[in-house]
Write a protein that holds these residues in place. Structure first.
Motif, short mmCIF file in Angstrom:
data_model
loop_
_atom_site.label_atom_id
_atom_site.label_comp_id
_atom_site.label_asym_id
_atom_site.label_seq_id
_atom_site.Cartn_x
_atom_site.Cartn_y
_atom_site.Cartn_z
N THR A 37 3.66 9.90 -9.43
CA THR A 37 2.90 10.19 -10.64
C THR A 37 2.23 11.54 -10.53
OG1 THR A 37 2.51 7.82 -10.94
CG2 THR A 37 1.10 9.32 -12.17
N ALA A 38 1.64 11.83 -9.37
CA ALA A 38 1.00 13.14 -9.15
C ALA A 38 2.04 14.24 -9.26
CB ALA A 38 0.29 13.18 -7.81
N GLY A 39 3.22 14.02 -8.72
CA GLY A 39 4.30 15.01 -8.80
C GLY A 39 4.72 15.25 -10.24
N LYS A 40 4.85 14.13 -10.99
CA LYS A 40 5.21 14.26 -12.41
C LYS A 40 4.12 15.01 -13.17
CE LYS A 40 8.11 10.15 -12.97
NZ LYS A 40 8.21 8.83 -13.61
N LEU A 41 2.87 14.67 -12.88
CA LEU A 41 1.76 15.34 -13.54
C LEU A 41 1.74 16.83 -13.20
CD1 LEU A 41 -1.14 12.72 -13.22
CD2 LEU A 41 0.08 13.40 -15.29
N HIS A 43 2.72 22.28 -14.81
CA HIS A 43 3.43 23.54 -14.61
C HIS A 43 4.20 23.90 -15.89
CE1 HIS A 43 5.54 26.77 -12.60
NE2 HIS A 43 6.70 26.25 -13.01
N GLU A 44 4.89 22.91 -16.50
CA GLU A 44 5.65 23.15 -17.73
C GLU A 44 4.71 23.52 -18.88
OE1 GLU A 44 7.89 19.58 -18.28
OE2 GLU A 44 9.40 20.14 -16.79
N ALA A 45 3.56 22.84 -18.94
CA ALA A 45 2.58 23.15 -19.99
C ALA A 45 2.05 24.57 -19.83
CB ALA A 45 1.44 22.13 -19.96
N LYS A 100 0.83 -1.19 0.00
CA LYS A 100 0.00 0.00 0.00
C LYS A 100 0.87 1.25 0.00
CE LYS A 100 -3.93 1.88 2.35
NZ LYS A 100 -4.86 1.83 3.38
N GLN A 101 1.93 1.24 0.75
CA GLN A 101 2.83 2.39 0.77
C GLN A 101 3.49 2.57 -0.60
OE1 GLN A 101 5.61 1.76 3.89
NE2 GLN A 101 4.31 2.69 5.43
N TRP A 102 3.82 1.43 -1.17
CA TRP A 102 4.41 1.50 -2.50
C TRP A 102 3.45 2.14 -3.47
CZ3 TRP A 102 2.82 -0.63 -7.13
CH2 TRP A 102 3.73 -0.55 -8.17
N TYR A 103 2.20 1.78 -3.38
CA TYR A 103 1.16 2.33 -4.24
C TYR A 103 1.01 3.82 -3.99
CZ TYR A 103 -3.36 3.17 -6.40
OH TYR A 103 -4.38 3.69 -7.15
N GLN A 104 0.99 4.22 -2.72
CA GLN A 104 0.84 5.64 -2.36
C GLN A 104 2.06 6.43 -2.86
OE1 GLN A 104 0.22 5.57 1.86
NE2 GLN A 104 -2.03 5.44 1.64
N ARG A 105 3.23 5.81 -2.70
CA ARG A 105 4.43 6.48 -3.18
C ARG A 105 4.37 6.61 -4.70
NH1 ARG A 105 9.70 3.59 -2.15
NH2 ARG A 105 8.48 2.76 -0.50
N ARG A 106 3.94 5.59 -5.36
CA ARG A 106 3.81 5.59 -6.82
C ARG A 106 2.80 6.65 -7.24
NH1 ARG A 106 6.86 4.84 -10.77
NH2 ARG A 106 5.82 4.11 -12.61
#
Length: 125
Positions: free
Chosen positions: A11-15, A20-22, A1-7
């Motif tokens: 992903t949210a950070g990348k998005l 922001h770049e867009a 579950k932590q792995w999923y939350q971290r993932r």
């Protein structure tokens, strides 16, 4: 579950970063388009100004041409009148000249006849 939350967080950070770049790209594009728009507006204003000057210049030249045409028409009419008067005067002078030539010719013939008569009279004496 932590792995999923971290993932999900990664992903949210990348998005968020992509978002922001867009947004930054769109801001740059908007700035470039705005700059182009201002440049086109300046060109339009300049072109419009040149058009107005050209139209005014054309209007002035057109008016000058109309005035010159009117002056030339007036001069042509005056010259036509003068030509008519000159033709009339020439006809009158030609008639007068022809009359003078006829009278002179008759006078010469009369003088010749008188001379011939006087020569006959002188010869008879």
């Amino acid at each position: 579950k932590q792995w999923y939350q971290r993932r999900v967080a990664i992903t949210a950070g990348k998005l968020m970063k992509e978002k922001h770049e867009a947004i930054q790209d769109l801001d740059e594009q908007r700035a470039a388009v705005t700059e182009k728009l201002h440049k086109l507006e300046r060109q339009h204003d300049h072109t419009l100004s040149e058009y107005e000057r050209a139209r005014e210049s054309f209007s002035m030249r057109s008016q000058q041409n109309k005035e010159e045409i009117a002056a030339l028409q007036s001069k042509l009419e005056k010259t036509g009148d003068e030509l008519s008067q000159t033709e009339h005067s020439l006809r009158a002078l030609t008639t007068k000249h022809n009359d003078t030539v006829l009278r002179s010719t008759k006078d010469i013939e009369d003088l010749r006849e008188k001379c011939a008569e006087q020569e006959e009279d002188n010869a008879a004496l």
